[in-house]
Design a protein around this motif. Structure first.
Motif, short mmCIF file in Angstrom:
data_model
loop_
_atom_site.label_atom_id
_atom_site.label_comp_id
_atom_site.label_asym_id
_atom_site.label_seq_id
_atom_site.Cartn_x
_atom_site.Cartn_y
_atom_site.Cartn_z
N ASP A 106 0.84 -1.20 0.00
CA ASP A 106 0.00 0.00 0.00
C ASP A 106 0.88 1.25 0.00
OD1 ASP A 106 -2.41 1.51 0.14
OD2 ASP A 106 -2.24 1.62 2.32
N ASN A 109 2.63 1.61 -3.35
CA ASN A 109 1.68 1.93 -4.41
C ASN A 109 1.40 3.43 -4.47
OD1 ASN A 109 -0.02 1.09 -6.56
ND2 ASN A 109 -1.78 1.37 -5.22
N GLU A 116 -0.54 1.79 -13.92
CA GLU A 116 0.22 0.90 -13.03
C GLU A 116 -0.33 0.98 -11.61
OE1 GLU A 116 4.79 0.05 -11.48
OE2 GLU A 116 4.41 1.74 -12.81
N SER A 119 -3.72 -0.84 -11.48
CA SER A 119 -3.52 -2.28 -11.53
C SER A 119 -3.04 -2.81 -10.18
CB SER A 119 -2.51 -2.63 -12.62
OG SER A 119 -2.18 -3.99 -12.58
N ARG A 120 -2.06 -2.13 -9.59
CA ARG A 120 -1.54 -2.55 -8.28
C ARG A 120 -2.61 -2.41 -7.20
NH1 ARG A 120 4.63 -0.31 -7.61
NH2 ARG A 120 5.55 -1.52 -9.31
N GLU A 122 -5.88 -2.64 -7.58
CA GLU A 122 -6.85 -3.73 -7.72
C GLU A 122 -6.30 -5.03 -7.13
OE1 GLU A 122 -7.70 -3.75 -11.90
OE2 GLU A 122 -9.06 -2.03 -11.74
N LYS A 123 -5.03 -5.30 -7.38
CA LYS A 123 -4.39 -6.50 -6.82
C LYS A 123 -4.36 -6.42 -5.29
CE LYS A 123 -0.10 -9.16 -6.92
NZ LYS A 123 1.27 -9.26 -7.42
N LEU A 124 -4.02 -5.26 -4.77
CA LEU A 124 -3.97 -5.04 -3.33
C LEU A 124 -5.36 -5.20 -2.71
CD1 LEU A 124 -2.30 -4.28 -0.86
CD2 LEU A 124 -2.61 -1.87 -1.47
N GLN A 125 -6.38 -4.67 -3.39
CA GLN A 125 -7.75 -4.82 -2.89
C GLN A 125 -8.13 -6.30 -2.79
OE1 GLN A 125 -9.65 -2.19 -5.81
NE2 GLN A 125 -10.53 -1.04 -4.11
N ALA A 126 -7.82 -7.07 -3.82
CA ALA A 126 -8.15 -8.49 -3.84
C ALA A 126 -7.43 -9.25 -2.72
CB ALA A 126 -7.81 -9.10 -5.20
N GLN A 127 -6.14 -8.95 -2.53
CA GLN A 127 -5.37 -9.64 -1.49
C GLN A 127 -5.85 -9.25 -0.09
OE1 GLN A 127 -1.37 -8.51 -2.66
NE2 GLN A 127 -1.07 -10.45 -3.76
#
Length: 148
Positions: A106, A109, A116, A119-120, A122-127
């Protein structure tokens, strides 16, 4: 602005009051332990906390990054406040390590821009959501540690 963690602190205070009364009942009559274990399992503490956290009003103007930070704060508070309620084989250290990694991601980011960053994020939200769900499902699993 509401106090940080005020809502969860209220839930914890209510649970603590009930826990003290229950502990006194158990001390007087140890046969009640099985009933208490069943009650805790049936109450699904994790899902109730998750529902309470989900129903907390977050202003629409909150950025996704701020929402992630608040969810990470909730995860950290849960791990600290309910550590003794997870089963003995719950992966607390892995969860704490994952939490630290997500916080670092976080922070990193915030220095990126454009697609970029999106994208990061969205990945962080999912994790973050996956960790959040895993922890609360563990609280609901019925394997909560009950000291007797």
């Amino acid at each position: 602005m509401a106090r940080k963690g005020g809502f969860l602190k209220g839930i914890v205070a209510s649970a603590a009051t009930y826990a003290v009364k229950t502990a006194v009942d158990i001390a007087v009559n140890p046969e009640n332990m099985q009933k208490v274990a069943q009650l805790v399992s049936e109450q699904q503490v994790g899902s109730k906390l998750k529902q309470a956290a989900a129903s907390m009003h977050l202003p629409a103007a909150l950025s996704p990054s701020v929402r992630i930070t608040k969810q990470l704060d909730t995860i950290e508070e849960t791990l600290e406040q309910y550590a003794d309620q997870f089963s003995t084989n719950a992966p607390l250290e892995r969860w704490k390590s994952t939490l630290q990694s997500l916080r670092l991601m976080d922070t990193m980011n915030r220095s990126t821009t454009g697609s970029e960053r999106k994208s990061r994020l969205e990945k962080l939200q999912a994790q973050t959501e996956a960790l959040f769900n895993e922890i609360f499902q563990s609280l609901d699993s019925g394997d909560a540690q009950i000291e007797g």
